[in-house]
Motif scaffolding. Structure first.
Motif, PDB file in Angstrom:
ATOM      1  N   VAL A  96      36.738   9.409   1.440  1.00  0.00           N
ATOM      2  CA  VAL A  96      35.402   9.976   1.622  1.00  0.00           C
ATOM      3  C   VAL A  96      34.349   8.958   1.195  1.00  0.00           C
ATOM      4  N   VAL A  97      33.386   8.739   2.071  1.00  0.00           N
ATOM      5  CA  VAL A  97      32.214   7.930   1.733  1.00  0.00           C
ATOM      6  C   VAL A  97      31.094   8.907   1.418  1.00  0.00           C
ATOM      7  N   LEU A  98      30.712   8.947   0.149  1.00  0.00           N
ATOM      8  CA  LEU A  98      29.716   9.907  -0.326  1.00  0.00           C
ATOM      9  C   LEU A  98      28.394   9.187  -0.541  1.00  0.00           C
ATOM     10  N   ASN A  99      27.402   9.539   0.252  1.00  0.00           N
ATOM     11  CA  ASN A  99      26.106   8.862   0.182  1.00  0.00           C
ATOM     12  C   ASN A  99      25.036   9.809  -0.348  1.00  0.00           C
ATOM     13  N   VAL A 100      24.379   9.400  -1.429  1.00  0.00           N
ATOM     14  CA  VAL A 100      23.287  10.177  -2.028  1.00  0.00           C
ATOM     15  C   VAL A 100      21.973   9.621  -1.498  1.00  0.00           C
ATOM     16  N   TRP A 101      21.151  10.497  -0.907  1.00  0.00           N
ATOM     17  CA  TRP A 101      19.953  10.023  -0.231  1.00  0.00           C
ATOM     18  C   TRP A 101      18.824  11.049  -0.290  1.00  0.00           C
ATOM     19  N   LEU A 119      30.166  12.022   3.859  1.00  0.00           N
ATOM     20  CA  LEU A 119      29.503  13.222   3.361  1.00  0.00           C
ATOM     21  C   LEU A 119      28.253  12.787   2.607  1.00  0.00           C
ATOM     22  N   GLY A 120      27.129  13.354   2.955  1.00  0.00           N
ATOM     23  CA  GLY A 120      25.883  13.036   2.275  1.00  0.00           C
ATOM     24  C   GLY A 120      25.559  14.082   1.215  1.00  0.00           C
ATOM     25  N   ILE A 122      32.787   5.526  -2.860  1.00  0.00           N
ATOM     26  CA  ILE A 122      33.991   5.642  -2.044  1.00  0.00           C
ATOM     27  C   ILE A 122      35.002   6.446  -2.858  1.00  0.00           C
ATOM     28  N   ILE A 123      35.439   7.572  -2.312  1.00  0.00           N
ATOM     29  CA  ILE A 123      36.430   8.437  -2.961  1.00  0.00           C
ATOM     30  C   ILE A 123      37.758   8.250  -2.242  1.00  0.00           C
ATOM     31  N   ASP A 124      38.811   7.915  -2.996  1.00  0.00           N
ATOM     32  CA  ASP A 124      40.097   7.649  -2.335  1.00  0.00           C
ATOM     33  C   ASP A 124      40.786   8.948  -1.900  1.00  0.00           C
ATOM     34  N   ARG A 125      41.937   8.811  -1.269  1.00  0.00           N
ATOM     35  CA  ARG A 125      42.628   9.982  -0.704  1.00  0.00           C
ATOM     36  C   ARG A 125      43.078  10.982  -1.763  1.00  0.00           C
ATOM     37  N   GLU A 150      26.031  -2.470   6.916  1.00  0.00           N
ATOM     38  CA  GLU A 150      27.354  -2.211   7.509  1.00  0.00           C
ATOM     39  C   GLU A 150      28.443  -3.115   6.944  1.00  0.00           C
ATOM     40  N   ASP A 151      28.219  -4.421   6.949  1.00  0.00           N
ATOM     41  CA  ASP A 151      29.252  -5.351   6.492  1.00  0.00           C
ATOM     42  C   ASP A 151      29.589  -5.154   5.020  1.00  0.00           C
ATOM     43  N   ALA A 152      28.558  -4.956   4.195  1.00  0.00           N
ATOM     44  CA  ALA A 152      28.783  -4.781   2.765  1.00  0.00           C
ATOM     45  C   ALA A 152      29.567  -3.505   2.495  1.00  0.00           C
ATOM     46  N   LEU A 153      29.209  -2.428   3.179  1.00  0.00           N
ATOM     47  CA  LEU A 153      29.919  -1.167   2.988  1.00  0.00           C
ATOM     48  C   LEU A 153      31.379  -1.301   3.412  1.00  0.00           C
ATOM     49  N   GLU A 154      31.613  -1.957   4.527  1.00  0.00           N
ATOM     50  CA  GLU A 154      32.996  -2.148   4.989  1.00  0.00           C
ATOM     51  C   GLU A 154      33.813  -2.972   3.998  1.00  0.00           C
TER      52      GLU A 154
END
Length: 201
Positions: free
Chosen positions: A82-87, A116-117, A168-171, A185-189
């Motif tokens: 899970v990619v959790l973005n606070v915005w 998930l935001g 980044i939340i692992d499985r 994009e590149d940094a997040l990847e």
């Protein structure tokens, strides 16, 4: 004391503005103390940090109503990364990173990754909905105007005053990486790919 020359003052103002963009919308670009206990190791010359397998803490099972009106909780996605973005819609760096986040979410959708935001400090839901529409964001976001869900995270992992922040939340539901401030994009990847590549337990 002599007043600064206009050109010098303008340069200083530009540098200050750039620093704000890099660190985010908050008064503090730091996530506070606790990095050591969380297993985080800073990635040199970046706003990111990572935690090795076996040194990660559990992410809290945050939950709430999405901007679209449905109910969601983080544990719904257990077994996925899970990619959790606070915005917030009021946040300039959030606006700057939105399209990059959407692009990565589409790229990794079929690789067991869920975005998930958490929308915070927006007093009007309509502002957040408009933000998503304008930026083409399609992944769900929990509406958390008071930041109550953010306060559930372990000390040092997520500072509610540092917006935006991406985790980044692992499985297994553990906090594997973090980017404080806007990301591209590149940094997040670069912090997402290693977690996606980890073997399933």
């Amino acid at each position: 004391m002599a007043r600064p020359r206009p050109r010098v003052a303008a340069a200083a103002a530009t540098a200050a503005a750039a620093a704000i963009v890099l660190t985010g919308c908050s008064s503090s670009g730091s996530s506070g103390s606790g990095d050591g206990q969380l297993g985080f190791v800073a990635v040199k010359n970046t706003n990111m940090s990572t935690a090795e397998l076996g040194k990660r803490q559990d992410a809290p099972d945050i939950s709430g109503e999405t901007l679209e009106g449905s109910q969601v909780k983080l544990s719904d996605y257990r077994g996925k990364v899970v990619v959790l973005n606070v915005w917030g819609s009021w946040c300039g760096p959030c606006r700057g990173e939105a399209k990059d986040l959407q692009a990565v979410s589409e790229k990794y959708r079929d690789q067991g990754v869920q975005f998930l935001g958490v929308n915070t400090r927006d007093t009007e839901k309509a502002n957040a909905v408009r933000f998503e529409q304008e930026k083409g964001v399609t992944f769900p976001s929990i509406f958390d105007p008071a930041g109550t869900q953010l306060l559930k995270f372990p000390k040092g992992s997520l500072n509610p005053q540092s917006i935006p922040t991406t985790l980044i939340i692992d499985r297994d539901g553990k906090i594997a990486a973090r980017a404080v401030g806007g990301t591209v994009e590149d940094a997040l990847e670069s912090i997402l790919q290693p977690v996606v590549a980890e073997p399933k337990q």
